[in-house]
Motif scaffolding. Structure first.
Motif: not given
Length: 447
Positions: A254-264, A347-362
Motif C-alpha cells: 500500500k506504500n509502494h507509491d510513497a516509497i518510490e517518491e521517497v527513493k527519488n 529499496i536499497h538497490s543502486n544506492r551509493k556506498d554508505g547511503a543505505a541503512c536498515h534498523v531492526f529489533g526483536h
C-alpha cells in the motif's frame, strides 16, 4: 523475544556466574579478551587512529513542529536516533522514556524553518497493552520532531487486553489508529536528505537455513515462545507456515507509491523493521555454486534472482549469533523473514556506498555491521535484567544517533557484531559453546 521458561541461577556458567539469563537469552559474551570495548572502525576505508573511547550520541535537542521536513538550511542539523524493544510495561523502561530530555526535538525544523530536526525511529515492541503503547508514544512525540514506528510481536499480544480485541490484527489496526492520532509516522517520509521507510514484517520458521543443534534436547518453539499463546490470528493465517509473514509483507504494497517518491527525493535511505532480515552469507565449500557475478551486487536482486541464489547456494544468518552460542538454539526460527530481505534490497538497490541503512529489533542483541554495502543496526533498550549485564554500555548509549546530516561513518562496537567482525562464522559447527553446554547439563537435571 520474551523468555517463556525461566532458568534458575544455578544453571549459569561458572565463568559468567554474575549474569542472570533466561532460556531465550544469548550465551555469555565471547571469551574475556573479547569483553573489552573496542574502538570504532570506519565502514569504508582504512580504520581511524585509536581514540580515547567510543563516541556516543545521546538525545538532546530542542522542539520542532511536526511537518514534512524540507532539506535543512546550511547551518541546520538533521539527526535521526534509533531504538527498539522499549518494553515499557516494565516500570524501569517507562521511566527511561520519561527521563529523555524534555527539550529533545524542539528545534525549529520543517518547512524551511532552518533549525534542523531530531527524529526517532522505533523498531517495534513498545508495550504489551494498547494503553501503555499510547502513553509511551505520546511521551516520545513530545520529545522528538518526528517519530517513526513499525509493530513488533509484543505490541500485538492480547493476554492483558481483557477481551478488547477479537484478534491481533484488530489490535494492530487500533495501534496504527493511535499513531495517526498522536502524529507518529507509520509510512514513508523524507526528512532533509534522508528517506525513512518503515517495513512491516513477521517471522517464519523457514527463515532458518542453518544446521540444527541435535546434541541436546531443546524445548519446542510453542513451549519457549509466548507469541504462540499471546497472539491470536484469523484461521487462514497459520503461524507455523509462511502465510503470516507473507500477509505482513504485503502490507508494504500500500506504500509502494510513497516509497518510490521517497527513493527519488532522498540522497540516503534508512529502512527499518522489527524482525530480522537475512543478508546473504555463503559457506566456502559452496562458493563455486554461487550464481552471483562479481560485477553484480546482491542489492540488485529481484525476487526470481534471489530464489535462484537460495536454490543454488548454502546460506547462513549474518545478524544473529550461531546456534551453538545460544541458550535457546531454535531462536533463529522465530526471528526473521526472507520476504523482508527481498523488500529492503529492492529499496536499497543502486544506492551509493554508505547511503543505505536498515534498523531492526526483536533479538535484543546490540548490532552494528555492514553486509554487502548495507549497514544493519540494532539498538534495543530490552529488559532491565539484560541491561544490567550488557557489556557495551547498557542504556547510556540509547537512543543511538545513526544519522547527523549524513550517516555516521563509524561502526559502533556492539558486542556480538564486533565479535563476528573479528571472527569467522561457522554455521556448520554445532558443537555447543562451553557456557551453553554447561547450561543444558544443569537444565536437564531439573527437567
Amino acid at each position: 523475544m520474551t523468555p517463556h521458561l525461566p532458568v534458575s541461577s544455578s544453571s549459569r556458567p561458572a565463568a559468567a556466574a554474575h549474569y542472570h539469563h533466561h532460556l531465550l537469552d544469548s550465551g555469555p559474551p565471547p571469551p574475556p579478551h573479547q569483553h573489552r570495548r573496542r574502538r570504532r572502525r570506519r565502514v569504508c576505508g582504512p580504520p581511524p587512529r585509536r581514540a580515547r573511547g567510543p563516541v556516543r550520541c545521546c538525545a538532546a535537542a530542542a522542539p520542532a513542529p511536526r511537518a514534512p521536513v524540507a532539506p535543512a538550511a546550511e547551518t541546520a542539523t538533521t539527526r535521526v536516533f534509533v531504538v527498539s524493544d522499549l518494553h515499557t510495561d516494565y516500570p524501569e523502561n517507562m521511566e527511561w522514556v520519561r527521563r529523555l530530555p524534555a527539550e529533545v526535538g524542539a528545534r525549529g525544523g520543517g518547512g524551511g524553518g532552518g533549525g534542523g530536526v531530531d527524529a526517532l525511529v522505533v523498531a517495534g515492541d513498545v508495550a504489551e497493552t494498547r494503553d501503555n503503547f499510547a502513553r509511551t508514544m505520546e511521551v516520545l512525540r513530545e520529545r522528538f520532531g518526528a517519530v517513526f514506528y513499525v509493530p513488533g510481536n509484543h505490541d500485538l499480544w492480547l493476554r492483558r487486553e481483557g477481551g478488547r480485541y477479537m484478534d491481533s490484527l484488530e489490535k494492530l489496526t487500533a495501534l496504527l489508529d493511535a499513531c495517526s492520532e498522536l502524529g507518529v509516522d507509520t509510512g514513508p517520509r523524507t526528512i532533509g536528505d534522508l528517506g525513512i521507510i518503515p517495513l512491516y514484517s513477521w517471522y517464519h520458521k523457514s527463515f532458518d537455513k542453518e544446521k540444527d543443534v541435535n546434541s541436546v534436547r531443546v524445548p519446542s518453539l510453542e513451549m519457549a515462545c509466548k507469541d504462540f499463546h499471546a497472539c491470536k490470528w484469523p484461521s487462514d493465517l497459520a503461524e507455523d507456515d509462511e502465510a503470516l509473514a507473507l500477509y505482513f509483507d504485503k502490507m508494504n504494497d500500500k506504500n509502494h507509491d510513497a516509497i518510490e517518491e521517497v527513493k527519488n527525493n532522498s540522497k540516503q535511505i534508512l529502512t527499518f523493521s522489527h524482525f530480522v532480515p537475512s543478508p546473504f552469507g555463503t559457506t566456502a565449500d559452496h562458493m563455486d555454486k554461487r550464481v552471483i557475478s562479481r560485477d553484480r551486487s546482491l542489492r540488485d536482486c529481484t525476487d526470481s534472482y534471489c530464489d535462484e541464489v537460495y536454490a543454488q547456494s548454502s546460506y547462513w544468518q549474518e545478524l544473529c549469533p550461531e546456534k551453538r552460542m545460544l541458550y535457546y538454539p531454535y531462536l533463529p526460527k522465530v526471528i526473521g523473514s526472507d520476504f523482508l530481505e527481498r523488500r529492503l534490497r529492492a529499496i536499497h538497490s543502486n544506492r551509493k556506498d554508505g547511503a543505505a541503512c536498515h534498523v531492526f529489533g526483536h533479538t535484543h542483541f546490540c548490532w552494528d555491521s555492514v553486509v554487502d554495502e548495507i549497514r544493519y543496526v540494532q539498538a534495543p533498550l530490552a529488559y532491565p535484567r539484560e541491561r544490567k549485564r550488557r557489556m557495551n554500555g547498557g542504556e547510556g548509549w540509547l537512543p543511538f544517533c545513526v544519522y547527523r546530516d549524513g550517516f555516521n561513518p563509524e561502526i559502533y562496537p556492539a558486542l556480538w557484531s564486533d565479535y563476528y567482525n573479528k571472527n569467522k562464522r561457522e554455521p556448520e559447527n554445532t558443537q555447543l559453546a562451553p557456557w551453553v553446554a554447561r547450561h543444558f547439563a544443569k537444565y536437564h537435571q531439573f527437567h
